[in-house]
Design an enzyme around this catalytic site. Structure first.
Site, PDB file in Angstrom:
ATOM      1  N   HIS A 335     -54.424  31.680   4.307  1.00 33.78           N
ATOM      2  CA  HIS A 335     -54.525  32.891   5.118  1.00 33.78           C
ATOM      3  C   HIS A 335     -54.128  32.558   6.549  1.00 33.78           C
ATOM      4  CE1 HIS A 335     -56.378  36.312   7.248  1.00 33.78           C
ATOM      5  NE2 HIS A 335     -56.182  36.958   6.114  1.00 33.78           N
ATOM      6  N   ASP A 394     -56.745  38.373  -1.872  1.00 31.58           N
ATOM      7  CA  ASP A 394     -55.774  38.777  -2.885  1.00 31.58           C
ATOM      8  C   ASP A 394     -55.897  37.940  -4.160  1.00 31.58           C
ATOM      9  OD1 ASP A 394     -54.413  40.796  -1.361  1.00 31.58           O
ATOM     10  OD2 ASP A 394     -53.549  39.195  -0.166  1.00 31.58           O
TER      11      ASP A 394
END
Length: 457
Positions: A335, A394
Site C-alpha cells: 500500500h 483489496d
C-alpha cells in the site's frame, strides 16, 4: 466510403494510427532522470511514499507511523473517520447489532456521531430519496447499456443533471441535497445497470424497488438476487465492506480528483462523474478485481493449495513476470501508506473466515492466508523495497465479494457506492473552505522554436 466501412474504421487501429502513435510516444517521452534533477515528486509522493501536502481536512486520517525518540517509524496502520478509529466504529455498531452504513454516513457528512433519534430521522431521509425520475430506468439505464458498470453509472449520474432544476447551484444546502440524493440512488443505478446489460445479453429482467425497511447493504443484495434472499451474515459483511471503503484521507486519487474538480466551481454531477473515472482505474478501485483474477489463475496452476513450496514458486513466477498477466505484481499486497498493516484488511479478515465457513470455502480461505504470509517474504527476496509490504483491503475484499455471489462487474461499483459518501463530504469541505482553483505547476522541457513555413519543413 460506405457507412459500414466508416463505422468499422472508428474501431480499427490502422497503420496510419500506429505511425502517429509512434510519433506521440517519441515526442512525449521524458527522461526519468529529469524528475530527480528538478526534484519533481512523481505521483506527488517522495521516495518513502509520503504524499506532498496539498490541503487540509477534518474528514479522515490515515496513520501508518509513530514518533519514537524523535524519529518517524512504521507502526500498525490506523484509519480515523472524523477522529474516531475505524476499529472502534465497526466494533460499536457490531456490538449494538445494527447496520453501520447510515450511521457512518452521518458521521462523515456532518462530523458527529448521531443520536438514536438523529439516526432514525436520517435513515428516513435517505429512504425518501431512494427513487429515480419518472421513466429514468427505461430512457437512460435500459438504453445502450454498457458492459462496464462504472461507465454505466457515470452516464446515469451525468444524466441526472438534466432532471435537476438547480443542477448548477453550488451552495452548501443545495450540494448537500444533491449528495444525499446520489448516495441514496447509487445502489439502484448500480444494480439496475447490471440487470439491464444482462437483459440485452438474453437474461431475464427483474427490477425490484428498494425496501424502505431495509438497510443499504440489505437492499443491494435484495435487488441484485432474483429470489431476493440473503443471510444476516451476508448483509452484515457487505455493510462492513461499505463502511471500510467510505473514505481514506484526502489524498487518494479519486478523493483528490473530487477536490480538484470542485475547486473549478463545477456542478455536483460532473464532480462525482470525475471521481468515478478515477476510481475505475485498476491502480485504484479496480484493484480487487485483479486480486480475484490472480487467485483464479493461481488455483488453476497450483495443484496442491496446501503445499507452501508450490505456492511460493507461483509467487516467484508472478514477480518474475512468468505467471498471470506478466506484470511482475502480486496484487493485493502493499500500500502507498501502510507498511506494517492495513486496518481495513485486519477487520475484514476475521469476518472473511466466518463467511468462508458458512459458504464452505475454508480451503480457498486457507490459500489466501498462505499467500498473505508468504508474499512479503518473496517480495523482500526479489525486490529492493524501502518499506514493509502487507495485505491491503483489496486482498480480502475480492474474496468476500465472490463468496457473497456478487458478480465481478460490480466489485468496483460497490466500492463507489461506499466512496461516494467520502467524495460528498470532501466536496462540501472544499466548497466551504477553499476559494482558489487547484493548479499545480509543471516544469516545461521543450525548447522554444521559430515557426517554419510549410514549404521549408
Amino acid at each position: 466510403m460506405a457507412r459500414t466501412s466508416v463505422q468499422k474504421a472508428l474501431f480499427e487501429i490502422t497503420p496510419e494510427i500506429q505511425e502517429l502513435a509512434a510519433l506521440c510516444e517519441k515526442n512525449n517521452a521524458i527522461d526519468k532522470e529529469l524528475y530527480t534533477q528538478y526534484e519533481v515528486m512523481r505521483g506527488l509522493r517522495d521516495v518513502n511514499g509520503k504524499g506532498v501536502l496539498a490541503g487540509l481536512t477534518n474528514i479522515s486520517d490515515v496513520c501508518a507511523k509513530k514518533i519514537v525518540n524523535g524519529e518517524e517509524v512504521p507502526c500498525e496502520g490506523n484509519l480515523y473517520y472524523r477522529g474516531y478509529n475505524i476499529k472502534d466504529l465497526v466494533g460499536g455498531f457490531l456490538k449494538e447489532d445494527h447496520f453501520g452504513f447510515e450511521e457512518i454516513t452521518y458521521l462523515l457528512l456532518f462530523g458527529e456521531l448521531p443520536t438514536a433519534k438523529q439516526l432514525e430521522d436520517f435513515h428516513e431521509m435517505l429512504v425518501e430519496r431512494r427513487t429515480l425520475p419518472p421513466n429514468f430506468v427505461r430512457d437512460v439505464i435500459m438504453k445502450a447499456p454498457s458492459r462496464d458498470m462504472m461507465n454505466s453509472l457515470s452516464r446515469s449520474i451525468l444524466n441526472l443533471y438534466s432532471y435537476d432544476a438547480k443542477a448548477d447551484d453550488t451552495s452548501i444546502p443545495n450540494v448537500l441535497r444533491q449528495c444525499l440524493n446520489l448516495i441514496s440512488q447509487f445502489p439502484m443505478l448500480m444494480v439496475y445497470g447490471y440487470h439491464a446489460y444482462n437483459y440485452r445479453r438474453g437474461d431475464d429482467l427483474f427490477i425490484y424497488a428498494p425496501d424502505p425497511e431495509l438497510s443499504t447493504a440489505e437492499n443491494i443484495l435484495m435487488m441484485l438476487r432474483e429470489d431476493r434472499k440473503y443471510s444476516k451474515l451476508e448483509a452484515k459483511i457487505l455493510d462492513m465492506a461499505l463502511v471500510l471503503h467510505m473514505d481514506h484521507g484526502g489524498g487518494n486519487n479519486s478523493t483528490f480528483t473530487t477536490h480538484v474538480v470542485t475547486s473549478s466551481g463545477t456542478d455536483t454531477y460532473s464532480t462525482i462523474a470525475a471521481a468515478m473515472a478515477s476510481l475505475k482505474g485498476p491502480k485504484h478501485g479496480g484493484a480487487n478485481i485483479k486480486v480475484t483474477q490472480m487467485f483464479e489463475d493461481m488455483k488453476m496452476n497450483v495443484e496442491n493449495w496446501e503445499d507452501e513450496e508450490e505456492v511460493r514458486q507461483y509467487l516467484c513466477d508472478l514477480l518474475d513476470k512468468k505467471a498471470f498477466d506478466q506484470k511482475g505484481l502480486i496484487y493485493g499486497m502493499g500500500h502507498a501508506i501502510y507498511s506494517v498493516s492495513d486496518p481495513r484488511a485486519d477487520i475484514f479478515k476475521g469476518f472473511v473466515k466466518q463467511l468462508a465457513k458458512e459458504k464452505g470455502c475454508e480451503k480457498e480461505y486457507g490459500l489466501y492466508e498462505t499467500v498473505e504470509r508468504l508474499a512479503p517474504e518473496v517480495i523482500a527476496e526479489k525486490r529492493r523495497i524501502y518499506k514493509g509490504v502487507n495485505a491491503n483491503v483489496d486482498f480480502y475484499s475480492g474474496l468476500v465479494y465472490s463468496m457473497l455471489d456478487l458478480p465481478p462487474a460490480l466489485y468496483t461499483p460497490i466500492f463507489a457506492t461506499a466512496r461516494i459518501v467520502g467524495w460528498s463530504a470532501h466536496r462540501l469541505e472544499e466548497l466551504k473552505n477553499v476559494d482558489k482553483i487547484i493548479r499545480p505547476a509543471y516544469k516545461p522541457l521543450a525548447p522554444y522554436r521559430e515557426y517554419v513555413r510549410m514549404e521549408d519543413r
